[in-house]
Design an enzyme around this catalytic site. Structure first.
Site, PDB file in Angstrom:
ATOM      1  CE1 TYR A  16      -3.483  -2.719   0.756  1.00  0.00           C
ATOM      2  CE2 TYR A  16      -2.298  -3.135   2.791  1.00  0.00           C
ATOM      3  CZ  TYR A  16      -3.266  -3.489   1.879  1.00  0.00           C
ATOM      4  OH  TYR A  16      -4.015  -4.610   2.090  1.00  0.00           O
ATOM      5  CE1 TYR A 144      -8.602  -5.187   2.005  1.00  0.00           C
ATOM      6  CE2 TYR A 144      -8.506  -6.607   3.940  1.00  0.00           C
ATOM      7  CZ  TYR A 144      -7.945  -6.136   2.765  1.00  0.00           C
ATOM      8  OH  TYR A 144      -6.733  -6.628   2.336  1.00  0.00           O
ATOM      9  CG  ASP A 238     -13.716 -11.774   6.140  1.00  0.00           C
ATOM     10  OD1 ASP A 238     -12.966 -12.314   6.978  1.00  0.00           O
ATOM     11  OD2 ASP A 238     -13.307 -11.074   5.201  1.00  0.00           O
ATOM     12  CE  LYS A 267      -5.552  -8.873   9.058  1.00  0.00           C
ATOM     13  NZ  LYS A 267      -6.738  -8.623   8.220  1.00  0.00           N
TER      14      LYS A 267
HETATM   15  C1  LIG Z   1      -7.005  -8.854   6.757  1.00  0.00           C
HETATM   16  C2  LIG Z   1      -8.323  -9.263   6.283  1.00  0.00           C
HETATM   17  C3  LIG Z   1      -8.484 -10.051   5.122  1.00  0.00           C
HETATM   18  C4  LIG Z   1      -7.321 -10.427   4.241  1.00  0.00           C
HETATM   19  O1  LIG Z   1      -6.394 -11.232   4.878  1.00  0.00           O
HETATM   20  P1  LIG Z   1      -4.907 -11.361   4.279  1.00  0.00           P
HETATM   21  O2  LIG Z   1      -4.255 -12.378   5.153  1.00  0.00           O
HETATM   22  O3  LIG Z   1      -4.286 -10.015   4.377  1.00  0.00           O
HETATM   23  O4  LIG Z   1      -5.031 -11.807   2.867  1.00  0.00           O
HETATM   24  C5  LIG Z   1      -9.760 -10.424   4.759  1.00  0.00           C
HETATM   25  N1  LIG Z   1     -10.828 -10.074   5.501  1.00  0.00           N
HETATM   26  C6  LIG Z   1     -10.722  -9.340   6.614  1.00  0.00           C
HETATM   27  C7  LIG Z   1     -11.942  -9.007   7.396  1.00  0.00           C
HETATM   28  C8  LIG Z   1      -9.466  -8.895   7.036  1.00  0.00           C
HETATM   29  O5  LIG Z   1      -9.365  -8.135   8.133  1.00  0.00           O
END
Ligand SMILES: *Cc1c(COP(=O)(O)O)cnc(C)c1O
Length: 424
Positions: A16, A144, A238, A267
């Protein structure tokens, strides 16, 4: 071949980042607890746990010991045709922790790919059941879900650069996240019209993270679950950011007492040590792939999927949630964030202060000079990374009260000094 007459450009292409005249990144040398030690001798208190991952702090001795043992035994073996004890143990643990019949774990190496897999699962779920035309996802503005092409298509249209990449990735159905009866009714109408094209709704539960740490109450999720049921579409949560305690419960969906059809995790899954992600499906989703026809199988398989070292780290992280009072620590942390960030509300340029679980947010009218603000925070001895118009904290759950006070004090100081404004 390199042309030695050209000026040197950075070898490391940063995330980024506009690399033209980019400020040189700081060099991290070692981490311990909630401190990042720099090569130049400075030490920074970490307020964001390396993009929300290091939930037990850095270098936790338990995770380190378990990983060291596994490294000696078998760091990796392919999952094609083979399984191993760490992936079996991790799957047992995840299935036991997750609500309902979220019982079937598919592993990948990153959050984005976990979301891609969830999208493929949802679309093929309908194909396998003989329902055609359901090829789109319904997602929300400010959402996101990752940086790969398919996941960009379900991100916020602006942040996901939908106009720059127009025609490259599939067009999805993007709506406002419903927050009241009127917006729920219009989502209901939208679904009535488009349900035959939609495989699933995808949403980040309780917090839209990268979109600006925007919160919504659990009722929004229960209403989305009801709408998904009414219109017979799948619901994907997600929980890559929210999973593993961040919002105060192990998973955000618990606060709405709902069970998604598919959930994505990453994460904090390995306590911030090593890449791993999981897409976990409910029984009916898994069953839709059981068939005598080979074409009905889920055709996905990352080379390093369910890496044994990563699965061990994840098991060790989950053991810590069991052995140490993490959810109590999160509740205490939450209360400290509430009182500690409150004084920022009175500062000029501050629009909102909000806290959910171990997430503390100070929202500004605007950040005019992001680089200046970032530098001012480093000068205060803290590692905090503002973006869009927010300055936020997502510290390790194990952070000491003293370190937390330092973080909150630093935010107050830089905002009071107006470090987010263009210098005059
Ligand atoms: C960070 C994140 C992603 C992407 O994960 P990466 O390991 O960076 O590919 C997808 N969804 C959410 C909600 C996130 O916080």
């Amino acid at each position: 071949m390199t042309d030695k007459t050209l000026p040197d450009l950075p070898r490391i292409w940063l995330p980024y980042t506009q690399m033209k005249n980019a400020a040189p990144p700081l060099v991290a040398q070692r981490t311990e607890g909630t401190t990042i030690f720099l090569e130049d001798g400075r030490a920074l208190v970490d307020g964001i746990a390396s993009w929300w991952t290091a939930c037990h702090g850095y270098n936790h001795p338990h995770i380190r010991a378990r990983m060291t043992d596994q490294l000696g035994v078998m760091p990796h073996v392919m999952l094609g045709g083979l399984v191993h004890e760490p992936v079996q143990a991790l799957s047992d643990r995840l299935v036991a922790l997750l609500p309902g019949d979220l019982d079937h774990c598919f592993y990948t190496d990153s959050g984005s790919v976990a979301v891609e897999v969830a999208m493929k699962m949802a679309i093929q779920y309908w194909i396998n059941r003989g329902v055609t035309g359901r090829t789109k996802l319904l997602s929300f503005r400010d959402g996101y879900h990752g940086d790969t092409l398919a996941t960009m298509s379900v991100c916020d249209p602006e942040e996901g650069m939908h106009s720059l990449f127009a025609g490259v990735f599939p067009e999805q159905v993007i709506a406002d996240l419903p927050r009241d009866e009127a917006s729920l009714a219009s989502l209901d109408t939208l679904l009535s019209g488009k349900r035959d094209q939609i495989a699933a709704i995808i949403v980040e539960p309780l917090v839209q993270g990268a979109g600006g740490m925007i919160f919504h109450p659990p009722e929004v999720l229960s209403r989305l679950r009801a709408l998904a049921d009414k219109h017979n579409v799948l619901l994907i949560l997600d929980e890559i950011f929210t999973g593993f305690g961040r919002t105060g419960t192990m998973f955000a969906c618990e606060q709405a007492s709902i069970v998604p059809d598919i959930i994505t995790l990453s994460k904090a899954l390995t306590g911030g040590t090593i890449a791993l992600a999981a897409t976990v499906a409910r029984r009916h989703v898994f069953e839709a792939f059981l068939s005598d026809s080979p074409g009905a199988a889920l055709m996905h398989g990352p080379t390093f999927m369910a890496n044994a070292l990563a699965c061990t780290a994840a098991c060790a992280s989950l053991e810590l949630f069991e052995r140490e009072p993490r959810l109590d620590q999160i509740a205490a942390l939450s209360a400290m964030l509430e009182t500690g960030l409150e004084p920022c509300r009175a500062l000029p340029g501050v629009r909102d202060v909000r806290v959910l679980g171990a997430i503390g947010v100070v929202e500004l009218e605007a950040i005019e000079d992001l680089s200046r603000l970032k530098a001012a925070l480093v000068d205060q001895g803290v590692w905090i990374r503002p973006y869009r118009n927010i300055v936020y904290l997502t510290p390790a759950f194990t952070i000491t009260p003293g370190a937390l006070v330092r973080l909150m004090h630093a935010i107050y100081e830089v905002l009071r000094d107006g470090a987010f404004r263009k210098p005059v």
